[in-house]
Design an enzyme around this catalytic site. Sequence first.
Site, PDB file in Angstrom:
ATOM      1  N   TYR A 149       5.979 -12.482   2.960  1.00 36.64           N
ATOM      2  CA  TYR A 149       7.170 -11.742   3.378  1.00 36.64           C
ATOM      3  C   TYR A 149       8.120 -12.578   4.223  1.00 36.64           C
ATOM      4  O   TYR A 149       9.322 -12.517   4.062  1.00 36.64           O
ATOM      5  CB  TYR A 149       6.764 -10.484   4.163  1.00 36.64           C
ATOM      6  CG  TYR A 149       6.134  -9.456   3.261  1.00 36.64           C
ATOM      7  CD1 TYR A 149       6.913  -8.571   2.534  1.00 36.64           C
ATOM      8  CD2 TYR A 149       4.749  -9.404   3.096  1.00 36.64           C
ATOM      9  CE1 TYR A 149       6.349  -7.651   1.670  1.00 36.64           C
ATOM     10  CE2 TYR A 149       4.171  -8.485   2.232  1.00 36.64           C
ATOM     11  CZ  TYR A 149       4.974  -7.610   1.529  1.00 36.64           C
ATOM     12  OH  TYR A 149       4.418  -6.711   0.668  1.00 36.64           O
ATOM     13  N   ASN A 186       0.182 -12.916  -0.721  1.00 35.83           N
ATOM     14  CA  ASN A 186       1.298 -12.061  -0.318  1.00 35.83           C
ATOM     15  C   ASN A 186       2.177 -12.834   0.655  1.00 35.83           C
ATOM     16  O   ASN A 186       1.663 -13.507   1.547  1.00 35.83           O
ATOM     17  CB  ASN A 186       0.810 -10.789   0.394  1.00 35.83           C
ATOM     18  CG  ASN A 186       0.001  -9.877  -0.512  1.00 35.83           C
ATOM     19  OD1 ASN A 186      -0.076 -10.105  -1.723  1.00 35.83           O
ATOM     20  ND2 ASN A 186      -0.578  -8.844   0.068  1.00 35.83           N
ATOM     21  N   ARG A 239      -0.555  -3.015  -9.683  1.00 36.20           N
ATOM     22  CA  ARG A 239      -1.611  -3.250  -8.695  1.00 36.20           C
ATOM     23  C   ARG A 239      -1.698  -2.029  -7.786  1.00 36.20           C
ATOM     24  O   ARG A 239      -0.747  -1.708  -7.074  1.00 36.20           O
ATOM     25  CB  ARG A 239      -1.281  -4.509  -7.876  1.00 36.20           C
ATOM     26  CG  ARG A 239      -2.212  -4.735  -6.700  1.00 36.20           C
ATOM     27  CD  ARG A 239      -1.893  -6.033  -5.958  1.00 36.20           C
ATOM     28  NE  ARG A 239      -2.802  -6.189  -4.837  1.00 36.20           N
ATOM     29  CZ  ARG A 239      -2.428  -6.219  -3.552  1.00 36.20           C
ATOM     30  NH1 ARG A 239      -1.153  -6.115  -3.215  1.00 36.20           N
ATOM     31  NH2 ARG A 239      -3.324  -6.350  -2.602  1.00 36.20           N
ATOM     32  N   GLU A 257       2.104  -9.598  -3.649  1.00 37.58           N
ATOM     33  CA  GLU A 257       3.101  -8.794  -2.931  1.00 37.58           C
ATOM     34  C   GLU A 257       4.221  -9.697  -2.453  1.00 37.58           C
ATOM     35  O   GLU A 257       3.973 -10.772  -1.907  1.00 37.58           O
ATOM     36  CB  GLU A 257       2.526  -8.126  -1.665  1.00 37.58           C
ATOM     37  CG  GLU A 257       1.651  -6.936  -1.906  1.00 37.58           C
ATOM     38  CD  GLU A 257       1.144  -6.324  -0.590  1.00 37.58           C
ATOM     39  OE1 GLU A 257       1.843  -6.397   0.443  1.00 37.58           O
ATOM     40  OE2 GLU A 257       0.024  -5.792  -0.616  1.00 37.58           O
ATOM     41  N   HIS A 297      -7.675  -1.789   0.597  1.00 39.82           N
ATOM     42  CA  HIS A 297      -6.351  -1.967   1.186  1.00 39.82           C
ATOM     43  C   HIS A 297      -6.324  -1.135   2.475  1.00 39.82           C
ATOM     44  O   HIS A 297      -5.556  -0.186   2.599  1.00 39.82           O
ATOM     45  CB  HIS A 297      -5.256  -1.568   0.193  1.00 39.82           C
ATOM     46  CG  HIS A 297      -3.906  -2.175   0.475  1.00 39.82           C
ATOM     47  ND1 HIS A 297      -3.199  -2.906  -0.443  1.00 39.82           N
ATOM     48  CD2 HIS A 297      -3.134  -2.149   1.592  1.00 39.82           C
ATOM     49  CE1 HIS A 297      -2.051  -3.297   0.081  1.00 39.82           C
ATOM     50  NE2 HIS A 297      -1.979  -2.850   1.317  1.00 39.82           N
ATOM     51  N   GLU A 330      -5.338  -8.774   2.314  1.00 40.52           N
ATOM     52  CA  GLU A 330      -4.907  -9.310   3.608  1.00 40.52           C
ATOM     53  C   GLU A 330      -5.921  -9.119   4.737  1.00 40.52           C
ATOM     54  O   GLU A 330      -5.666  -8.389   5.700  1.00 40.52           O
ATOM     55  CB  GLU A 330      -3.571  -8.680   4.016  1.00 40.52           C
ATOM     56  CG  GLU A 330      -2.457  -8.903   3.007  1.00 40.52           C
ATOM     57  CD  GLU A 330      -1.090  -8.431   3.521  1.00 40.52           C
ATOM     58  OE1 GLU A 330      -1.033  -7.753   4.550  1.00 40.52           O
ATOM     59  OE2 GLU A 330      -0.088  -8.758   2.868  1.00 40.52           O
TER      60      GLU A 330
HETATM   61  C1  FCB Z   1       1.735  -5.986   3.604  1.00 42.32           C
HETATM   62  C2  FCB Z   1       0.788  -4.882   3.172  1.00 42.32           C
HETATM   63  C3  FCB Z   1       1.455  -3.789   2.378  1.00 42.32           C
HETATM   64  C4  FCB Z   1       2.833  -3.466   2.908  1.00 42.32           C
HETATM   65  C5  FCB Z   1       3.648  -4.723   3.096  1.00 42.32           C
HETATM   66  C6  FCB Z   1       5.055  -4.470   3.579  1.00 42.32           C
HETATM   67  O1  FCB Z   1       1.216  -6.646   4.710  1.00 42.32           O
HETATM   68  O2  FCB Z   1      -0.241  -5.416   2.374  1.00 42.32           O
HETATM   69  O3  FCB Z   1       0.605  -2.675   2.371  1.00 42.32           O
HETATM   70  O4  FCB Z   1       2.739  -2.710   4.036  1.00 42.32           O
HETATM   71  O5  FCB Z   1       3.004  -5.574   3.993  1.00 42.32           O
END
Ligand code: FCB
Length: 473
Positions: free
Chosen positions: A315, A313, A95, A379, A139, A184
């Site tokens: 995290y 995505n 990607r 992601e 992006h 995002e």
């Molecule tokens: C996300 C972004 C990516 C990267 C990660 C850690 O929010 O999409 O570009 O910075 O965080």
Amino acid sequence: MDITAAKAAGARISTRHDDVIDRLPSSFRWGTATSAYQIEGAVDEDGRTPSIWDTFCRVPGAIANGDTGDLACDHYHRMPEDVALIRELGIDTYRYSVSWPRVQPGGSGPANAAGLAFYDRLTDELLSQDIEPWVTLYHWDLPQELEDAGGWPNRDTAYRFADYAELVYARLGDRVQHWTTLNEPWCTAMLGYVQGVQAPGRRDFEAGIHAVHHLLLGHGLAVERLRAAATRPVDLAITLNLSTAKPATDSEADREAARRADGLGTRIYLDPLRRASYPQDVVADLAARGIEIPVHDGDLATISAPIDTLGVNYYFSMRQSGVDEHGRTADSDGLPVDRAVLYGLPLTAIGWEIMPDDFADMLTRIGRDYPGVPIVVTENGAAFADKPDETGFVRDDDRVEYLASHIAAIVAAREAGTDVRGYFVWSLLDNFEWAYGYDKRFGIVRVDYPTQQRTPKQSAYWYRDTIQRVRGQ
Ligand code: FCB
């Protein structure tokens, strides 16, 4: 890169979590993700014009250490080497994002052939190595001229985006099946226009809400254009960063804060995309602040045009509180004092809490509340304070553990009924981590910036072995 040498240097391939990965089908898609501004460099080559990130990087204090994306991973000049890395790791999907000001300088008018040629070469290189290209159109690198004309709070930007999307599709659509419109939009709207911590660095809540709507409109217009232009099967998607929004306590104030966080974090995107309406409670909350979402007739039909895949995505997550440190629930303007609070779990190097259970909960909820579209995790990954040995090898057990626990969360969500079909690690390479600069390393491949040498970390081998195992190789 020399995988054999790195392994000889002491990499031990972790085969933990076998029980989990054995529950994934061999057809599961395994990818890795990057984005243009974070890796390419070459910011003024072949006709590229500045994006809002080039500008933001020049604002004193905006980026840690005054870092910029000017050189980044020099991927623009090292692309074949980077594709070879993906190939050697056995990753099936890559990607990458297209830099808008590289292929359409200034954000309007004709295509820049020299800029498009780079993505043409990249796509061909991937296909020649049997790697599936997965293109993200936006992006975060908006051409500066479009920001000068009002940016995403300005409705016209949505139409500019649709034109740009069509122009890229015209060049790559004969070979690329997978297209993500936006990465995002929450980050663009909230971090870029409300909190001001990302480009373009504005601090204006109303502008952020207008940006949300125009981002969604731009997505919908692009989907319509690409669907109409497609002469072969096409997979159209949008990628959202999603999380949970659980109340910190069972108090009314915290439950209300959680509702608002869910409204502005998840439902303000997924309701218009999948249900052709904005959530009533969000609309009411905004009205109480004198803000109206700038919807024109027909917009919601455009925004809810069918998509083939939902990119997600993830995290970290935090709990929501409606009470500040002083016990107040409203500020002097009568606005809620909502804040996110930590669970108290271990953190990654960027300060994000490691919370795979909430990843499973989030995916399960999305599958339940917004069914009918398959999900790909576009992601997931973690920054840690990597310590290379004298050969440059990083034994990143912490990252392996992070990735393994989040893949396990996907398995849990699948078994709870959510149709998750793929997982992409963020990121292939250590890279320019936006306002954090180069300090925060997310790569499964280390980049030594002074020499630009790439060295796969232990997590890269672990990922390769995981993929092989699931494929039954
Ligand atoms: C996300 C972004 C990516 C990267 C990660 C850690 O929010 O999409 O570009 O910075 O965080």
